[in-house]
Design an enzyme around this catalytic site. Structure first.
Site, PDB file in Angstrom:
ATOM      1  N   TYR A 164       0.835  -1.207   0.000  1.00  0.00           N
ATOM      2  CA  TYR A 164       0.000   0.000   0.000  1.00  0.00           C
ATOM      3  C   TYR A 164       0.863   1.248   0.000  1.00  0.00           C
ATOM      4  O   TYR A 164       2.085   1.178   0.184  1.00  0.00           O
ATOM      5  CB  TYR A 164      -0.937   0.002   1.222  1.00  0.00           C
ATOM      6  CG  TYR A 164      -0.268   0.338   2.539  1.00  0.00           C
ATOM      7  CD1 TYR A 164       0.553  -0.581   3.183  1.00  0.00           C
ATOM      8  CD2 TYR A 164      -0.449   1.585   3.142  1.00  0.00           C
ATOM      9  CE1 TYR A 164       1.167  -0.266   4.380  1.00  0.00           C
ATOM     10  CE2 TYR A 164       0.159   1.905   4.345  1.00  0.00           C
ATOM     11  CZ  TYR A 164       0.967   0.973   4.958  1.00  0.00           C
ATOM     12  OH  TYR A 164       1.585   1.291   6.135  1.00  0.00           O
TER      13      TYR A 164
ATOM     14  N   LYS B 142       6.564  -1.941   1.943  1.00  0.00           N
ATOM     15  CA  LYS B 142       5.359  -1.363   2.547  1.00  0.00           C
ATOM     16  C   LYS B 142       4.187  -2.318   2.340  1.00  0.00           C
ATOM     17  O   LYS B 142       3.325  -2.117   1.480  1.00  0.00           O
ATOM     18  CB  LYS B 142       5.083   0.028   1.955  1.00  0.00           C
ATOM     19  CG  LYS B 142       4.125   0.855   2.800  1.00  0.00           C
ATOM     20  CD  LYS B 142       4.204   2.320   2.433  1.00  0.00           C
ATOM     21  CE  LYS B 142       3.118   3.158   3.066  1.00  0.00           C
ATOM     22  NZ  LYS B 142       3.256   3.382   4.501  1.00  0.00           N
TER      23      LYS B 142
ATOM     24  N   GLU C 129      12.174   2.464  14.285  1.00  0.00           N
ATOM     25  CA  GLU C 129      11.308   3.549  13.797  1.00  0.00           C
ATOM     26  C   GLU C 129      10.044   3.542  14.639  1.00  0.00           C
ATOM     27  O   GLU C 129       9.909   2.756  15.575  1.00  0.00           O
ATOM     28  CB  GLU C 129      10.992   3.358  12.316  1.00  0.00           C
ATOM     29  CG  GLU C 129      10.257   2.062  12.023  1.00  0.00           C
ATOM     30  CD  GLU C 129      10.002   1.807  10.542  1.00  0.00           C
ATOM     31  OE1 GLU C 129       9.847   2.764   9.769  1.00  0.00           O
ATOM     32  OE2 GLU C 129       9.931   0.620  10.171  1.00  0.00           O
TER      33      GLU C 129
ATOM     34  N   LEU D  53      11.024   1.282   7.199  1.00  0.00           N
ATOM     35  CA  LEU D  53      10.431   1.747   5.950  1.00  0.00           C
ATOM     36  C   LEU D  53      11.085   3.093   5.628  1.00  0.00           C
ATOM     37  O   LEU D  53      11.141   3.985   6.483  1.00  0.00           O
ATOM     38  CB  LEU D  53       8.919   1.942   6.119  1.00  0.00           C
ATOM     39  CG  LEU D  53       8.251   2.360   4.821  1.00  0.00           C
ATOM     40  CD1 LEU D  53       8.084   1.158   3.897  1.00  0.00           C
ATOM     41  CD2 LEU D  53       6.900   3.001   5.082  1.00  0.00           C
TER      42      LEU D  53
HETATM   43  C1  LIG Z   1       6.465   1.723   9.682  1.00  0.00           C
HETATM   44  C2  LIG Z   1       6.465   3.058   9.023  1.00  0.00           C
HETATM   45  N1  LIG Z   1       7.582   3.790   9.045  1.00  0.00           N
HETATM   46  C3  LIG Z   1       7.634   5.013   8.480  1.00  0.00           C
HETATM   47  C4  LIG Z   1       6.530   5.574   7.867  1.00  0.00           C
HETATM   48  C5  LIG Z   1       6.614   6.936   7.260  1.00  0.00           C
HETATM   49  O1  LIG Z   1       6.594   6.850   5.848  1.00  0.00           O
HETATM   50  P1  LIG Z   1       6.053   8.044   4.967  1.00  0.00           P
HETATM   51  O2  LIG Z   1       6.883   9.235   5.315  1.00  0.00           O
HETATM   52  O3  LIG Z   1       6.270   7.601   3.562  1.00  0.00           O
HETATM   53  O4  LIG Z   1       4.616   8.241   5.312  1.00  0.00           O
HETATM   54  C6  LIG Z   1       5.340   4.838   7.813  1.00  0.00           C
HETATM   55  C7  LIG Z   1       4.159   5.380   7.152  1.00  0.00           C
HETATM   56  O5  LIG Z   1       3.118   4.791   7.086  1.00  0.00           O
HETATM   57  C8  LIG Z   1       5.309   3.548   8.396  1.00  0.00           C
HETATM   58  O6  LIG Z   1       4.195   2.801   8.377  1.00  0.00           O
END
Ligand SMILES: Cc1ncc(COP(=O)(O)O)c(C=O)c1O
Length: 283
Positions: free
Chosen positions: A33, A148, A181, A206
Site C-alpha cells: 500500500y 510497505k 522507527e 520503511l
Molecule cells: C512503519 C512506518 N515507518 C515510516 C513511515 C513513514 O513513511 P512516509 O513518510 O512515507 O509516510 C510509515 C508510514 O506509514 C510507516 O508505516
C-alpha cells in the site's frame, strides 16, 4: 458530499465498496500500500510514492501492469470526487483473488483499491506546536520492514499500546536496544552537538517519503545528518526528538516513556524542519 472509493476498476459509494473474501490481501496480507498526502487538492510527492510502490511490488513479485499515468488519474479523480483539499489518499494492491493456498496462484490479477479522506491540517499544526509523547516497545516485526506491505499487526499492537498509555506514537526497539522507527513514522533525534540522527534506510525500517524530503531539507539548511541507529538512552538524553510521516509531517517529540526531552518543548531543529516541510507541501 458522500464518499467514493475505487475498487478494482470502478468508482463505488464508500459504504458499498467491497472486495472478494478470497482476496489474498485479506487472507495472507499478500499486498502492498501507499498513503499519499493531498495539499491544495494536489498529491504531495507522488513521484516518490510511486517509486516506493514499484519497489514493494517487485520485492513481492506482484505483476502490476497499470501505468503510473493511469494510476495517478484514478487517485486524482478520487480526490476530486471526494472534494478533498487537505487530506490523503490510500491505495492498496493485493496479489489478487484465488482459491486459498499459500504459493502464488498460477493465474491471478492484482486488485487495486483506493480511498481518499479529508484531514484537518490545523489539528496537525496544533499538535506540532505542543509536541507529542512516545513510548518504546520491542520491535517484533519481520526482516523486511523496508517493504510497505499491508501486514501491519505488530504496528497496530504497538500503536494501540501507545494510545493506552496516553502517547501518540510507539518507537520500536531492536534487540540491541536501538530504535528502529515508529509504528507508522520514522524516528529522529538531535544530539547535544546539534547532529540530526536517524536510522539508515536498510531492511529494518520503511524508508519514509517524508524522511527522504526532510533529509534533503536538512542538507539545504547545512544541518549535519548522521544516518545511524540510536539507543533509547541516547534519545532520552537528546536535545530534541521528532517523528516524520505522510500524515504527521514533522512532529516534535517532547517525551519518551514519560522522560522529558530537552526542555519539554518542540526544539529549534524540529521547528525549522516543520516550516521547511510545510513549504515543500505547498510548493
Ligand atoms: C512503519 C512506518 N515507518 C515510516 C513511515 C513513514 O513513511 P512516509 O513518510 O512515507 O509516510 C510509515 C508510514 O506509514 C510507516 O508505516
Amino acid at each position: 458530499m458522500s464518499r467514493v472509493a475505487y475498487v478494482d476498476g470502478r468508482y463505488v459509494p464508500h459504504g458499498r465498496a467491497t472486495t472478494h473474501i478470497e482476496d489474498r490481501g485479506y487472507q495472507f496480507a499478500d499486498g502492498i500500500y501507499e498513503v499519499i498526502a493531498v495539499s491544495g487538492g494536489r498529491l504531495v510527492d507522488d513521484e516518490g510514492h510511486l517509486v516506493r510502490l514499484h519497489r514493494s511490488l517487485s520485492e513481492l513479485r506482484i505483476e502490476w501492469r497499470m501505468s503510473d499515468r493511469a494510476l495517478l488519474a484514478v487517485l486524482r479523480e478520487l480526490v476530486r470526487r471526494n472534494g478533498v483539499s487537505e487530506g490523503s489518499v490510500y491505495l492498496q494492491i493485493s496479489r489478487g483473488v484465488a482459491r486459498r493456498d499459500h504459493p502464488f496462484p498460477k493465474a491471478s490479477r492484482p486488485v487495486l483499491v483506493a480511498t481518499a479522506k479529508r484531514m484537518d491540517f490545523a489539528g496537525v499544526a496544533e499538535r506540532q506546536s505542543k509536541g507529542v509523547a512516545v513510548i518504546t516497545t520491542p520491535d517484533i516485526r519481520w526482516g523486511r520492514c523496508d517493504i510497505k506491505t499491508v501486514a501491519l499487526l505488530p504496528n497496530v499492537l504497538a500503536k494501540q499500546a501507545a494510545r493506552e498509555q496516553g502517547a501518540y506514537e510507539a518507537w520500536l526497539v531492536d534487540e540491541e536496544g536501538r530504535v528502529t522507527e515508529g509504528s507508522s513514522t520514522n524516528a529522529w533525534i538531535v544530539d547535544q552537538d546539534g547532529n540530526l540522527i536517524t536510522r539508515k534506510a536498510d531492511n529494518s525500517i520503511l524508508n519514509g517519503i517524508t524522511r527522504i524530503a526532510v533529509l534533503g531539507q536538512a542538507a539545504e539548511r547545512q544541518i549535519r545528518v548522521i544516518e545511524r541507529p540510536f539507543t533509547v538512552a541516547e534519545a532520552k538524553a537528546a536535545r530534541e526528538a521528532f517523528i516524520t510521516s505522510t500524515t504527521s509531517f514533522v512532529m516534535p517529540v517532547t517525551s519518551i516513556d514519560g522522560a522529558k526531552i530537552g526542555d519539554g518543548k518542540p526544539g529549534k531543529v524540529a521547528s525549522a524542519l516543520i516550516g521547511a516541510y510545510r513549504d515543500h507541501m505547498a510548493a
